[in-house]
Design a protein around this motif. Structure first.
Motif, mmCIF file in Angstrom:
data_model
loop_
_atom_site.group_PDB
_atom_site.id
_atom_site.type_symbol
_atom_site.label_atom_id
_atom_site.label_comp_id
_atom_site.label_asym_id
_atom_site.label_seq_id
_atom_site.Cartn_x
_atom_site.Cartn_y
_atom_site.Cartn_z
ATOM 1 N N HIS A 123 0.829 -1.210 0.000
ATOM 2 C CA HIS A 123 0.000 0.000 0.000
ATOM 3 C C HIS A 123 0.865 1.262 0.000
ATOM 4 N N ASP B 262 -7.453 -2.367 -0.961
ATOM 5 C CA ASP B 262 -8.236 -3.262 -0.098
ATOM 6 C C ASP B 262 -9.701 -2.966 -0.356
ATOM 7 N N ASP C 262 -5.453 -12.759 2.817
ATOM 8 C CA ASP C 262 -5.796 -11.359 3.044
ATOM 9 C C ASP C 262 -6.767 -11.049 1.904
ATOM 10 N N HIS D 7 -7.334 -7.830 -0.271
ATOM 11 C CA HIS D 7 -6.139 -7.212 -0.850
ATOM 12 C C HIS D 7 -5.881 -7.620 -2.305
HETATM 13 ZN ZN LIG Z 1 -4.062 -4.674 1.502
#
Ligand SMILES: [Zn+2]
Length: 270
Positions: free
Chosen positions: A201, A208, A259, A262
């Motif tokens: 990021h 996200d 995740d 993401h």
């Molecule tokens: Zn992320």
């Protein structure tokens, strides 16, 4: 130049609907000493496959490979393979460029295999060189894109923002998926949670999507270490994932350490 000749020759002999006999001739031609006749000195044929992937995925930088280094047009050199054997955690924390290719991005897998985290290894020198080596430097490359009514900052370097706009435009026709995509976040100069390495990021190349529909390995397994066995969880529809992947983004839901909100612009891994 010699590589170009070889590629044209190979394409002509093996891909143009020739008989298998001709393909055999082509293979013999490429396998035998004739190659030596065409490639008379150590040449770009020695470039590791993954170095070639980096070079072709990021053409803006006009990178070439020389003597175990990636060399940028401005003369910057980054070591390709540091020659060290690393354990899983070191592959993440001390990744050289070659380590980034040590796992396979599992588009075929419904559940990620144990410790397959392809994309979580990032050589910081490479990413800082391309996207900016400080928050201020990265910010200079950010542009605003429209993401389902929300303004998001993303890097224009390597056409990352342009590719994300293509994802948005394609997903617009799937009204039923909008709830997964809203309340997104993107640029944030920070370290990975619990680690001393920069998050994707930070470079303006990761997004996200809605955390309300997301699963993250540390939320479900707060006391787990990186090598513990954990149970996979995901609520993101695979159609969303495929559209991101089509435009050069990898998905954190394909990591053993999942995740699922993401997505990250990493065309060299696809
Ligand atoms: Zn992320």
């Amino acid at each position: 130049m010699r590589i170009v000749i070889l590629m044209i020759l190979y394409t002509f002999l093996s891909c143009s609907g020739q008989s298998s006999k001709n393909q055999d001739v082509g293979r013999q031609l490429l396998d035998s000493s004739n190659v030596a006749a065409l490639v008379t000195e150590s040449d770009s044929i020695d470039i590791p496959l993954f170095a070639q992937k980096i070079i072709t995925s990021y053409p803006l930088f006009d990178i070439h490979y020389e003597d175990n280094k990636l060399v940028f047009a401005d003369g910057t050199k980054i070591v390709y393979d540091d020659g060290r054997n690393k354990e899983f955690k070191q592959m993440l924390d001390e990744s050289d460029i070659e380590d980034m290719s040590s796992m396979q991005y599992g588009v075929e897998d419904s559940i990620p295999r144990y410790l397959n985290d392809c994309g979580r290894s990032r050589n910081e020198e490479l990413f800082k060189k391309m996207y900016g080596n400080s928050e201020a430097a990265v910010r200079k490359n950010l542009v605003t894109i429209n993401w389902f009514g929300q303004k998001l900052l993303f890097s224009k370097v390597n056409n990352a923002a342009e590719q994300l706009e293509k994802v948005a435009s394609e997903l617009t026709s799937y009204k039923q998926y909008k709830k997964y995509l809203t309340n997104a976040s993107s640029f944030y100069w920070r370290k990975v949670r619990g680690a001393n390495r920069q998050s994707a990021h930070s470079y303006g190349i990761a997004i996200d999507i809605n955390t309300s529909f997301s699963n993250y390995w540390l939320w479900s397994n707060p006391r787990s270490s990186e090598t513990d066995k954990i149970k996979y969880e995901n609520k993101i529809p695979i159609e969303i994932v495929r559209i991101f992947e089509k435009h050069g983004f990898i998905w954190g839901g394909r990591w053993y350490h999942y995740d699922t909100m993401h997505f990250e612009y990493r065309p060299e891994l696809l």
